[in-house]
Design an enzyme around this catalytic site. Sequence first.
Site, PDB file in Angstrom:
ATOM      1  CG  HIS A   1      -2.627  -0.828   1.314  1.00 38.73           C
ATOM      2  ND1 HIS A   1      -2.117  -2.381   1.447  1.00 38.73           N
ATOM      3  CD2 HIS A   1      -3.967  -0.375   1.112  1.00 38.73           C
ATOM      4  CE1 HIS A   1      -2.986  -3.012   1.251  1.00 38.73           C
ATOM      5  NE2 HIS A   1      -4.497  -1.569   0.547  1.00 38.73           N
TER       6      HIS A   1
ATOM      7  CE  LYS B   1      -3.663  -0.747   4.939  1.00 38.15           C
ATOM      8  NZ  LYS B   1      -5.617  -0.120   4.954  1.00 38.15           N
TER       9      LYS B   1
HETATM   10  N1  LIG Z   1     -12.628  -0.905   2.141  1.00 41.40           N
HETATM   11  C1  LIG Z   1     -11.824  -0.293   1.056  1.00 41.40           C
HETATM   12  O1  LIG Z   1     -12.083  -1.064  -0.158  1.00 41.40           O
HETATM   13  C2  LIG Z   1     -11.554   0.528   0.928  1.00 41.40           C
HETATM   14  C3  LIG Z   1     -11.032   0.816   2.339  1.00 41.40           C
HETATM   15  N2  LIG Z   1     -10.186   1.711   2.523  1.00 41.40           N
HETATM   16  C4  LIG Z   1     -10.121   2.600   4.468  1.00 41.40           C
HETATM   17  O2  LIG Z   1     -11.234   2.859   4.665  1.00 41.40           O
HETATM   18  C5  LIG Z   1     -10.346   3.941   5.696  1.00 41.40           C
HETATM   19  C6  LIG Z   1     -10.405   5.413   4.894  1.00 41.40           C
HETATM   20  O3  LIG Z   1      -8.887   5.648   4.223  1.00 41.40           O
HETATM   21  P1  LIG Z   1      -8.298   6.834   3.451  1.00 41.40           P
HETATM   22  O4  LIG Z   1      -9.386   7.677   2.593  1.00 41.40           O
HETATM   23  O5  LIG Z   1      -7.026   6.215   2.654  1.00 41.40           O
HETATM   24  O6  LIG Z   1      -7.815   7.863   5.031  1.00 41.40           O
HETATM   25  P2  LIG Z   1      -7.489   9.219   4.833  1.00 41.40           P
HETATM   26  O7  LIG Z   1      -6.916   9.332   5.429  1.00 41.40           O
HETATM   27  O8  LIG Z   1      -6.976  10.202   3.802  1.00 41.40           O
HETATM   28  O9  LIG Z   1      -9.413   9.518   5.435  1.00 41.40           O
HETATM   29  C7  LIG Z   1      -9.809   9.377   6.530  1.00 41.40           C
HETATM   30  C8  LIG Z   1     -10.471  10.557   6.015  1.00 41.40           C
HETATM   31  O10 LIG Z   1     -11.156  10.347   8.380  1.00 41.40           O
HETATM   32  C9  LIG Z   1     -11.276  11.830   8.560  1.00 41.40           C
HETATM   33  N3  LIG Z   1     -11.920  10.980   9.537  1.00 41.40           N
HETATM   34  C10 LIG Z   1     -10.850  10.413  10.883  1.00 41.40           C
HETATM   35  N4  LIG Z   1     -12.211  10.240  12.069  1.00 41.40           N
HETATM   36  C11 LIG Z   1     -12.916  10.877  11.312  1.00 41.40           C
HETATM   37  C12 LIG Z   1     -14.607  10.767  12.503  1.00 41.40           C
HETATM   38  N5  LIG Z   1     -14.642   9.981  14.072  1.00 41.40           N
HETATM   39  N6  LIG Z   1     -15.466  11.547  12.084  1.00 41.40           N
HETATM   40  C13 LIG Z   1     -15.627  11.696  10.503  1.00 41.40           C
HETATM   41  N7  LIG Z   1     -14.188  11.836  10.196  1.00 41.40           N
HETATM   42  C14 LIG Z   1     -12.507  11.842  10.651  1.00 41.40           C
HETATM   43  C15 LIG Z   1      -9.850  12.270   8.101  1.00 41.40           C
HETATM   44  O11 LIG Z   1      -9.717  13.225   8.795  1.00 41.40           O
HETATM   45  P3  LIG Z   1      -7.937  13.979  10.045  1.00 41.40           P
HETATM   46  O12 LIG Z   1      -7.748  14.104   9.060  1.00 41.40           O
HETATM   47  O13 LIG Z   1      -8.640  15.027  10.290  1.00 41.40           O
HETATM   48  O14 LIG Z   1      -8.200  13.316  10.728  1.00 41.40           O
HETATM   49  C16 LIG Z   1     -10.108  11.398   7.148  1.00 41.40           C
HETATM   50  O15 LIG Z   1     -10.246  12.965   6.307  1.00 41.40           O
HETATM   51  C17 LIG Z   1      -9.126   3.297   6.120  1.00 41.40           C
HETATM   52  O16 LIG Z   1      -9.579   2.602   7.184  1.00 41.40           O
HETATM   53  C18 LIG Z   1      -8.692   2.575   4.796  1.00 41.40           C
HETATM   54  O17 LIG Z   1      -8.112   1.945   5.239  1.00 41.40           O
HETATM   55  C19 LIG Z   1      -9.273   2.753   1.832  1.00 41.40           C
HETATM   56  C20 LIG Z   1      -9.484   2.115   0.794  1.00 41.40           C
HETATM   57  C21 LIG Z   1     -10.343   1.421  -0.140  1.00 41.40           C
HETATM   58  O1  LIG Z   2      -5.798   2.426   3.289  1.00 44.89           O
HETATM   59  C1  LIG Z   2      -6.241   1.584   1.789  1.00 44.89           C
HETATM   60  O2  LIG Z   2      -6.009   1.806   1.301  1.00 44.89           O
HETATM   61  C2  LIG Z   2      -6.651   0.387   1.667  1.00 44.89           C
HETATM   62  N1  LIG Z   2      -7.626   0.167   2.650  1.00 44.89           N
HETATM   63  C3  LIG Z   2      -8.204  -1.210   2.508  1.00 44.89           C
HETATM   64  C4  LIG Z   2      -7.478  -2.371   2.965  1.00 44.89           C
HETATM   65  O3  LIG Z   2      -6.933  -1.867   3.839  1.00 44.89           O
HETATM   66  O4  LIG Z   2      -7.813  -3.252   3.314  1.00 44.89           O
HETATM   67  C5  LIG Z   2      -8.357  -1.345   1.044  1.00 44.89           C
HETATM   68  C6  LIG Z   2      -7.609  -1.259  -0.272  1.00 44.89           C
HETATM   69  O5  LIG Z   2      -6.749  -1.963   0.447  1.00 44.89           O
HETATM   70  C7  LIG Z   2      -6.696  -0.207  -0.037  1.00 44.89           C
END
Ligand SMILES: NC(=O)C1=CN([C@@H]2O[C@H](COP(=O)(O)OP(=O)(O)OC[C@H]3O[C@@H](n4cnc5c(N)ncnc54)[C@H](OP(=O)(O)O)[C@@H]3O)[C@@H](O)[C@H]2O)C=CC1
Ligand SMILES: O=C(O)C1=N[C@H](C(=O)O)C[C@H](O)C1
Length: 267
Positions: free
Chosen positions: A153, A157
């Site tokens: 990744h 992350k």
């Molecule tokens: N299932 C899937 O297919 C995928 C899952 N993911 C997962 O999604 C999650 C987010 O990933 P990603 O977008 O890259 O992360 P980012 O850090 O880019 O985004 C997370 C956002 O959530 C905000 N945040 C944190 N706490 C809260 C809260 N309590 N309420 C509302 N907003 C909050 C953060 O704000 P701040 O920065 O101010 O803390 C930030 O803007 C991870 O766990 C990742 O592994 C990611 C890609 C695909």
């Molecule tokens: O953090 C990410 O980027 C992603 N998170 C998810 C995970 O933890 O598996 C899904 C995907 O791999 C992207």
Amino acid sequence: MTQAEPTATGASASQRGADDPIRVAILGARGRMGAQATEAVGAASGMEVVAAVDASDALTEVSGAGAEVLVDFTHPDAVMDNLRFAVEQNIHAVVGTSGFTEERLDTLREWLRPKPELGVLIAPNFALGAVLAMRFAQQAARFYESAEIIELHHNRKADAPSGTAAHTARLIAQARAEAGLEPGADATTSEMDGARGASVDGVRVHSVRLPGLVAHEEVLFGGEGETLTIRHDSMDRSSFMPGVLLGVRSVPRRPGLTVGLENVLDL
Ligand SMILES: NC(=O)C1=CN([C@@H]2O[C@H](COP(=O)(O)OP(=O)(O)OC[C@H]3O[C@@H](n4cnc5c(N)ncnc54)[C@H](OP(=O)(O)O)[C@@H]3O)[C@@H](O)[C@H]2O)C=CC1
Ligand SMILES: O=C(O)C1=N[C@H](C(=O)O)C[C@H](O)C1
């Protein structure tokens, strides 16, 4: 007004007519995934974004806006509080955030027990190819004693191993157990800490973090004189969006806890 659909949601949600768009709240809306999900839901037919909430915003915006489905892309440390709020407020949830252990899933099941109409979908990965790769790994698992996972990744992350790798490991372990197959041993008895990765349900998982990567996974199986490698690459976060939209459309009709998009796709 058109006929209201039976729904688990609150007063404003119960006023939705059959042809009205699903009212969606995005949590983590300014993050990498949340920003794209906000755009994708906003552009999709049959749904609309009624709240886009980030860490500094109040969760009450979500219920105040009459959201019926909450989409969570926040942080493993935040997601359980968000889900408790969703369940209390009778809002269905589609969750992409990682960090789900068996213990967390059991807690969620407890919260959902008194709310039999409410749906929560936890999707470790929304990309079609990743879901297929996990299914293929599950199918292969009963034929190979030895399997290891490498997940790769981007370096922003927050957690390791990835939720996808943890889910893949659990599916492999489950398939092996169902087949009565004991995991194979290796001869490595001397090792530097971490060199053999983390053990998730007896499956070794290795995590790579590098700028330039998005989300990638390799599942390696080894047998007599051969190996099998199943690999998936998300080169762009747009790969996750069709799965997110499918989740939003399907979760109001899937009461209880669903773990894995493979169940929605009926793979
Ligand atoms: N299932 C899937 O297919 C995928 C899952 N993911 C997962 O999604 C999650 C987010 O990933 P990603 O977008 O890259 O992360 P980012 O850090 O880019 O985004 C997370 C956002 O959530 C905000 N945040 C944190 N706490 C809260 C809260 N309590 N309420 C509302 N907003 C909050 C953060 O704000 P701040 O920065 O101010 O803390 C930030 O803007 C991870 O766990 C990742 O592994 C990611 C890609 C695909
Ligand atoms: O953090 C990410 O980027 C992603 N998170 C998810 C995970 O933890 O598996 C899904 C995907 O791999 C992207």
